[in-house]
Design a protein around this motif. Structure first.
Motif, mmCIF file in Angstrom:
data_model
loop_
_atom_site.group_PDB
_atom_site.id
_atom_site.type_symbol
_atom_site.label_atom_id
_atom_site.label_comp_id
_atom_site.label_asym_id
_atom_site.label_seq_id
_atom_site.Cartn_x
_atom_site.Cartn_y
_atom_site.Cartn_z
ATOM 1 N N ILE A 48 0.836 -1.198 0.000
ATOM 2 C CA ILE A 48 0.000 0.000 0.000
ATOM 3 C C ILE A 48 0.872 1.249 0.000
ATOM 4 O O ILE A 48 0.606 2.210 -0.724
ATOM 5 C CB ILE A 48 -0.961 -0.015 1.216
ATOM 6 N N ARG A 49 1.941 1.262 0.808
ATOM 7 C CA ARG A 49 2.840 2.423 0.834
ATOM 8 C C ARG A 49 3.517 2.620 -0.512
ATOM 9 O O ARG A 49 3.667 3.751 -0.980
ATOM 10 C CB ARG A 49 3.902 2.245 1.933
ATOM 11 N N GLN A 50 3.931 1.524 -1.155
ATOM 12 C CA GLN A 50 4.574 1.647 -2.469
ATOM 13 C C GLN A 50 3.596 2.191 -3.496
ATOM 14 O O GLN A 50 3.967 3.012 -4.334
ATOM 15 C CB GLN A 50 5.109 0.286 -2.915
ATOM 16 N N THR A 51 2.344 1.759 -3.431
ATOM 17 C CA THR A 51 1.333 2.270 -4.354
ATOM 18 C C THR A 51 1.085 3.750 -4.116
ATOM 19 O O THR A 51 0.979 4.529 -5.070
ATOM 20 C CB THR A 51 0.022 1.473 -4.188
ATOM 21 N N ASN A 52 1.009 4.157 -2.847
ATOM 22 C CA ASN A 52 0.792 5.573 -2.536
ATOM 23 C C ASN A 52 1.951 6.430 -3.021
ATOM 24 O O ASN A 52 1.747 7.538 -3.524
ATOM 25 C CB ASN A 52 0.594 5.761 -1.033
ATOM 26 N N ILE A 53 3.168 5.940 -2.883
ATOM 27 C CA ILE A 53 4.332 6.676 -3.370
ATOM 28 C C ILE A 53 4.281 6.818 -4.885
ATOM 29 O O ILE A 53 4.562 7.893 -5.432
ATOM 30 C CB ILE A 53 5.632 5.986 -2.905
ATOM 31 N N ALA A 54 3.892 5.755 -5.586
ATOM 32 C CA ALA A 54 3.796 5.811 -7.040
ATOM 33 C C ALA A 54 2.722 6.800 -7.486
ATOM 34 O O ALA A 54 2.919 7.566 -8.438
ATOM 35 C CB ALA A 54 3.506 4.422 -7.600
ATOM 36 N N ILE A 55 1.586 6.814 -6.803
ATOM 37 C CA ILE A 55 0.509 7.747 -7.156
ATOM 38 C C ILE A 55 0.948 9.189 -6.910
ATOM 39 O O ILE A 55 0.720 10.075 -7.743
ATOM 40 C CB ILE A 55 -0.770 7.409 -6.362
ATOM 41 N N ALA A 56 1.578 9.441 -5.778
ATOM 42 C CA ALA A 56 2.032 10.793 -5.461
ATOM 43 C C ALA A 56 3.077 11.270 -6.461
ATOM 44 O O ALA A 56 3.040 12.427 -6.914
ATOM 45 C CB ALA A 56 2.601 10.844 -4.047
ATOM 46 N N THR A 57 4.000 10.399 -6.826
ATOM 47 C CA THR A 57 5.027 10.756 -7.806
ATOM 48 C C THR A 57 4.396 11.071 -9.155
ATOM 49 O O THR A 57 4.781 12.043 -9.816
ATOM 50 C CB THR A 57 6.044 9.612 -7.951
ATOM 51 N N THR A 58 3.415 10.288 -9.561
ATOM 52 C CA THR A 58 2.735 10.526 -10.830
ATOM 53 C C THR A 58 2.013 11.871 -10.822
ATOM 54 O O THR A 58 2.086 12.631 -11.796
ATOM 55 C CB THR A 58 1.736 9.389 -11.108
ATOM 56 N N LEU A 59 1.330 12.182 -9.729
ATOM 57 C CA LEU A 59 0.621 13.458 -9.649
ATOM 58 C C LEU A 59 1.582 14.642 -9.678
ATOM 59 O O LEU A 59 1.316 15.649 -10.337
ATOM 60 C CB LEU A 59 -0.241 13.505 -8.391
ATOM 61 N N ILE A 60 2.694 14.527 -8.982
ATOM 62 C CA ILE A 60 3.688 15.599 -8.995
ATOM 63 C C ILE A 60 4.249 15.796 -10.394
ATOM 64 O O ILE A 60 4.392 16.934 -10.862
ATOM 65 C CB ILE A 60 4.803 15.307 -7.968
ATOM 66 N N MET A 61 4.540 14.712 -11.086
ATOM 67 C CA MET A 61 5.069 14.823 -12.445
ATOM 68 C C MET A 61 4.028 15.430 -13.390
ATOM 69 O O MET A 61 4.374 16.212 -14.275
ATOM 70 C CB MET A 61 5.524 13.458 -12.963
ATOM 71 N N LEU A 62 2.753 15.098 -13.210
ATOM 72 C CA LEU A 62 1.715 15.695 -14.050
ATOM 73 C C LEU A 62 1.623 17.198 -13.826
ATOM 74 O O LEU A 62 1.453 17.965 -14.780
ATOM 75 C CB LEU A 62 0.366 15.029 -13.778
ATOM 76 N N VAL A 63 1.728 17.631 -12.580
ATOM 77 C CA VAL A 63 1.698 19.065 -12.291
ATOM 78 C C VAL A 63 2.900 19.754 -12.914
ATOM 79 O O VAL A 63 2.774 20.824 -13.526
ATOM 80 C CB VAL A 63 1.642 19.312 -10.769
#
Length: 61
Positions: A28-43
């Motif tokens: 779950i933590r790895q998935t949350n890190i991947a989602i956060a990284t993706t959102l930051i890169m999109l911004v």
């Protein structure tokens, strides 16, 4: 024979006692890190794209 499993304090799922942590919570933590990284890169890409359009059009609002 004793059962060598423990229950996770967070998600209450059993896992082997010899593991350093709960595999479910780790996933779950790895998935949350991947989602956060993706959102930051999109911004970052959105801001860079907006800035690129402004440069190409001569900063006309």
């Amino acid at each position: 024979m004793t059962d060598r499993t423990v229950r996770c304090e967070r998600c209450d799922t059993p896992h082997p006692a010899d593991l350093p942590g709960c595999p479910n919570c780790r996933r779950i933590r790895q998935t949350n890190i991947a989602i956060a990284t993706t959102l930051i890169m999109l911004v970052v890409l959105a801001v860079a794209g907006w800035f690129g359009v402004q440069v190409l059009t001569g900063f006309s609002l």
